[in-house]
Design an enzyme around this catalytic site. Structure first.
Site, PDB file in Angstrom:
ATOM      1  N   LYS A 111       0.876  -1.179   0.000  1.00  0.00           N
ATOM      2  CA  LYS A 111       0.000   0.000   0.000  1.00  0.00           C
ATOM      3  C   LYS A 111       0.910   1.225   0.000  1.00  0.00           C
ATOM      4  CE  LYS A 111      -3.839   2.093   2.437  1.00  0.00           C
ATOM      5  NZ  LYS A 111      -3.255   3.420   2.262  1.00  0.00           N
TER       6      LYS A 111
HETATM    7  P1  ATP Z   1     -10.111   5.560   0.978  1.00  0.00           P
HETATM    8  O1  ATP Z   1     -10.163   4.087   1.141  1.00  0.00           O
HETATM    9  O2  ATP Z   1     -11.397   6.230   1.080  1.00  0.00           O
HETATM   10  O3  ATP Z   1      -9.304   5.996  -0.184  1.00  0.00           O
HETATM   11  P2  ATP Z   1      -8.210   6.849   2.601  1.00  0.00           P
HETATM   12  O4  ATP Z   1      -8.076   8.081   1.802  1.00  0.00           O
HETATM   13  O5  ATP Z   1      -8.170   6.935   4.078  1.00  0.00           O
HETATM   14  O6  ATP Z   1      -9.488   6.055   2.278  1.00  0.00           O
HETATM   15  P3  ATP Z   1      -6.213   4.938   2.671  1.00  0.00           P
HETATM   16  O7  ATP Z   1      -6.785   4.286   3.864  1.00  0.00           O
HETATM   17  O8  ATP Z   1      -4.927   5.635   2.855  1.00  0.00           O
HETATM   18  O9  ATP Z   1      -7.127   5.935   2.004  1.00  0.00           O
HETATM   19  O10 ATP Z   1      -6.104   3.805   1.539  1.00  0.00           O
HETATM   20  C1  ATP Z   1      -6.598   3.799   0.261  1.00  0.00           C
HETATM   21  C2  ATP Z   1      -5.630   4.387  -0.738  1.00  0.00           C
HETATM   22  O11 ATP Z   1      -4.407   3.656  -0.790  1.00  0.00           O
HETATM   23  C3  ATP Z   1      -6.104   4.306  -2.180  1.00  0.00           C
HETATM   24  O12 ATP Z   1      -7.038   5.291  -2.491  1.00  0.00           O
HETATM   25  C4  ATP Z   1      -4.824   4.455  -2.968  1.00  0.00           C
HETATM   26  O13 ATP Z   1      -4.532   5.813  -3.195  1.00  0.00           O
HETATM   27  C5  ATP Z   1      -3.756   3.929  -2.023  1.00  0.00           C
HETATM   28  N1  ATP Z   1      -3.072   2.703  -2.474  1.00  0.00           N
HETATM   29  C6  ATP Z   1      -1.767   2.478  -2.351  1.00  0.00           C
HETATM   30  N2  ATP Z   1      -1.430   1.276  -2.801  1.00  0.00           N
HETATM   31  C7  ATP Z   1      -2.555   0.696  -3.259  1.00  0.00           C
HETATM   32  C8  ATP Z   1      -2.853  -0.561  -3.844  1.00  0.00           C
HETATM   33  N3  ATP Z   1      -1.915  -1.482  -4.023  1.00  0.00           N
HETATM   34  N4  ATP Z   1      -4.126  -0.810  -4.186  1.00  0.00           N
HETATM   35  C9  ATP Z   1      -5.099   0.093  -3.976  1.00  0.00           C
HETATM   36  N5  ATP Z   1      -4.880   1.311  -3.424  1.00  0.00           N
HETATM   37  C10 ATP Z   1      -3.620   1.608  -3.065  1.00  0.00           C
END
Ligand code: ATP
Length: 835
Positions: free
Chosen positions: A432
């Protein structure tokens, strides 16, 4: 203008310093100028109504004359008709040969009593549509033809008067039906106005109204002086409420021969957004004034101003409107349309569950269409033509250069929680990455668009990503939509860099030759290929296509690092998780690979239909649980498909453990107290709030004084310095009974760690959701970081907080642990003191 979300969003990390104005700042100028106020010539307030009207008329005439002279290069010789005289909100002033056009009338009695009487909040199965459409059409003809803004105001007032979501939806459904049957051309402008936007999120239109425009207009049109305006604002704390009061107090008004129309108001907003260049502020100012002059009645003024400050507060979030559209088109169609609708009397005879089933199927279609093609400008015309049919998804589905709403991941407590949830599934664990999500579109001509997580157009921000496309597009790829995370990467070593480094990139006009922050696109999905949507394919298939048809370029374009596993592979998954965090990733994303679990395979190897009821969580940042599926909807059988705008359990986020609870909340700092002792020069503690999207209020959750560095405290104090627009009078939209020393203009989101969620007698967040008397608060709240990528519209909702509390209670029951209903009292104070 965009939706409030769009307006306040700082999706782009490069724009973190760019704060948009809030309601309060519209009035800030007055506050600071009061002190140095010098005796004025008779203030507007002290003039008689008639004298004021004459004064205003003279001023407007003068301005119009000057502006006409500027436009056509001639000097004005004759009187100029203001829109008040021509009765046209939209037309530019035109010369007329008349004189003595000024007249006054009492402002009471000018209201549109026909619209004011429509009971939109009735159940759609009993609403007497024929009667009201007949009456209203006659009324509109007498006034010029199109549906009046008074009707929309009526719907807003009814929606605002209730907290019942059913009533809000009913109100919108009946309102839309009246337009569909009575004036279909007003449906789209009404939808834009009801969603407080004038264009889709990927379109750049912004109202760009200067902070003083609205207060200036209120003063001018309603005859207030600065002090009068300020005291109204101090009392009401909402710009719309100020307009309401001001309008109510105005006993006389200039005659307005032509009332506001839904279309006219929308066009005025478009004009405001389109005014650019020199003189544009004045032009915008004039449009705002005209809108206020033409508003009939205090409620119209209130909603015009709320629209202008982009905070409608009618409790109708995006999903509510989509639901209302779906239901309205089940009952009504425009004259001459060929699709079939359900006769109201048949609907009235259905059992509750049958009606719910029909509604829910229609809603699924409309929501699916909007998630794939988020533009009301396309959706509404299609609905008017084909109604709620599968055809809608064909006509208004995935399209190149129109961003689809991204699929979202659900949070998990930790790795073991994730492994339990995905038992029996093959899944892919992916790093991630901590960067910016990007959706890359490329058509057969090679034109490329890049969109953000919030659908903003980032093509100009990432010319380097655009330039990669010809190289990464393998043979046989003509058009595509792929998704990945853009991360700052050291080009020499390939090492991942922090999100903070990425924030140094400008938002627009980035010159590819002058780029200092190099990025790599880590692709993780492929949603469209060579003219075909891939959303219904399994992740395994989409990923296979992505990895086999595209070409990697070291440190510039590659796949997310991944590991395929099952719940039996806990050790390997743990190692993978550790390697992700070692590589500065936030944790891992875990995604189900196939549409069926292996245990669902019949003995002969054919997949059985998976009817798993995947519980959806209340979205963390968005709408209420209304996005929850009806049982048996087709989507549930397709777990590893790409589901735009859904937060399902087929994508799970496992983040680094921040604290006792692995959950974190994204809260809005709304107020502060003077610190004590060493912290006397800063704000400490700071009050944080969650959002209630239903009411538009911010509900206080906790005070925090832990996790801040001295440097942060200082920066915070500088930012929220008294006397600056960032410190405001007590806002009416923040729910908190205490008395902080200062109120902050809500504008940022902080990620917060905490130990537990507790029931609280002091805090109001989520009150009524888990207890009628008590709200929810946090034990041991700790500041983690500013969420530069989030706007306040994406902060944690009280709904979500309640969901976490329930989850925590379940866990506590399972663990036989200490009761989760720990009451706040001394513990809360302790948690405040630990910082
Ligand atoms: P949301 O789930 O609403 O986007 P958030 O903004 O709090 O919530 P995070 O919890 O940080 O986001 O996690 C989701 C984000 O992680 C995705 O929107 C994307 O930008 C990022 N991301 C990084 N790596 C990946 C991956 N391998 N697959 C999907 N998303 C990823």
């Amino acid at each position: 203008m965009s939706s409030p979300a769009k307006k306040r969003k700082r999706d782009d990390p490069g724009t973190s310093s760019q704060r948009t104005r809030s309601i309060a700042s519209f009035f800030q100028g007055q506050a600071s100028r009061q002190a140095e106020k010098t005796p004025e010539a008779p203030s507007e307030q002290t003039l008689s109504d008639e004298a004021l009207a004459r004064k205003l008329q003279a001023e407007w005439n003068q301005e119009d004359a000057a502006s006409a002279a500027q436009t056509d290069g001639t000097s004005s010789t004759g009187p100029i008709a203001t829109p008040l005289e021509t009765g046209d909100n939209d037309r530019e002033p035109t010369k007329v040969q008349r004189k003595g056009i000024l007249s006054l009338q009492s402002s009471t009695g000018t209201e549109d009593t026909v619209s004011l009487a429509v009971p939109f909040d009735q159940n759609p199965t009993t609403f007497d549509i024929a009667k009201y459409v007949g009456e209203l059409k006659g009324h509109w003809v007498a006034e010029g033809g199109d549906a009046s803004y008074a009707l929309l105001t009526r719907a807003f007032v009814l929606a605002n008067a209730t907290t019942s979501r059913i009533r809000i939806v009913d109100t919108l459904v009946n309102f839309l039906r009246v337009l569909i049957e009575g004036d279909p051309s007003s449906v789209l402008p009404a939808v834009w106005l009801a969603t407080n936007s004038i264009s889709p999120p990927y379109d750049e239109s912004e109202l760009g109204l200067g902070g003083s425009s609205i207060s200036k207009a209120l003063k001018k049109v309603y005859g207030l002086n600065s002090q009068g305006l300020k005291s109204l604002y101090d009392k009401h704390g909402d710009a719309g409420d100020v307009a309401f009061e001001a309008k109510k107090r105005q006993s006389f008004t200039l005659i307005k021969p032509k009332p506001l129309r839904i279309k006219g108001v929308y066009q005025s907003l478009k004009k405001i957004a389109m005014s650019k260049g020199s003189g544009s502020q004045e032009a915008k100012q004039r449009i705002v004034e005209k809108l206020l002059q033409d508003a009939r009645g205090a409620e119209e003024s209130r909603y015009i101003v709320r629209t202008l400050v982009q905070n409608l507060r009618i409790g109708a979030v995006k999903t509510t409107l989509l639901i209302a559209l779906a239901r309205a088109f089940l009952y009504s169609k425009p004259e001459g349309a060929e699709f079939s609708v359900h006769p109201q009397r048949d609907m009235a005879r259905l059992k509750k569950e049958e009606l719910a089933g029909i509604y829910s199927n229609a809603e699924e279609i409309v929501k699916a269409s909007y998630a794939r093609h988020p533009n009301y400008g396309d959706l509404v015309p299609c609905l008017l033509e084909v109604g709620v049919t599968e055809e809608l998804l064909v006509r208004c589905g995935l399209q190149l250069h129109i961003p689809l709403r991204p699929m979202l991941g659900s949070i998990t407590r930790d790795l073991s929680d994730m492994l339990t949830k995905l038992q029996g599934r093959d899944f892919s664990c992916e790093y991630k990455y901590d960067g910016q999500r990007a959706q890359v579109h490329c058509d057969v001509e090679g034109k490329v668009s890049v969109f953000s997580r919030h659908l903003e157009n980032m093509t100009e921000k990432y010319p380097d990503v655009v330039s990669l496309v010809p190289e990464i597009r393998g043979e046989g790829v003509s058009s595509f939509i792929l998704e990945g995370e853009v991360v700052a990467v050291d080009q020499e070593t390939g090492e991942l860099q922090t999100f903070q480094i990425l924030t140094n990139r400008a938002k627009k006009n980035v010159d590819i030759g002058a780029i200092r922050v190099s990025v790599c696109l880590f692709a993780f999905d492929l949603m469209y290929l060579n003219g075909l949507p891939l959303l219904d394919r399994s992740l395994r298939e989409r990923r296979e296509l992505l990895r086999s048809l595209f070409v990697e370029i070291p440190n510039r374009f590659t796949w997310v690092k991944s590991l395929d596993a099952t719940s039996a592979d806990s050790e390997v998954v743990l190692d993978f998780f550790k390697s992700a965090t070692d590589a500065k990733c936030e944790g891992i994303m875990v995604k189900v690979l196939d549409n069926v679990s292996r245990s669902d395979l019949e003995p002969n190897g054919t997949p059985a239909v998976d009817t798993t009821d995947t519980p959806e969580q209340p979205p963390r940042t968005g709408e209420k649980s209304e996005s929850k599926n009806a049982k048996g909807s087709r989507r549930k059988a397709l777990l590893s498909t790409y589901e735009p705008d859904k937060r399902l359990e087929s994508w799970l986020k496992v983040k680094k453990d921040y604290s006792t609870s692995s959950e974190t909340l994204d809260l809005i700092p709304v107020a502060g107290w003077h610190g004590q002792g060493r912290k006397a020069k800063w704000w400490s503690p700071i009050l944080l709030a969650a959002r209630n999207p239903e009411t538009g209020s911010l509900e206080a959750v906790t005070k925090c004084m832990s996790g801040f560095t001295d440097k942060f405290y200082q920066a915070n104090k500088d930012k929220y310095a008294e006397g600056t627009p960032n410190v405001i009078s007590r806002p009416s939209y923040v729910e908190y009974y205490g008395e902080p020393d200062v109120w902050f203009e809500p504008q940022e989101v902080w990620e917060m760690a905490f130990a537990d969620i507790t029931l609280s007698p002091t805090y109001t967040a989520a009150i009524g959701l888990v207890s009628d008397e008590r709200g929810l608060s946090l034990r041991f709240p700790r500041f983690l970081k500013v969420r530069e990528d989030k706007s306040i519209d994406e902060a944690t909702t009280s709904d979500y907080l309640a969901y976490l509390w329930r989850k925590q209670s379940e866990r506590t029951k399972l663990d036989g642990d200490r009761p989760a209903e720990t009451q706040l009292g001394w513990q809360e104070e302790l948690s405040v003191e630990v910082g």
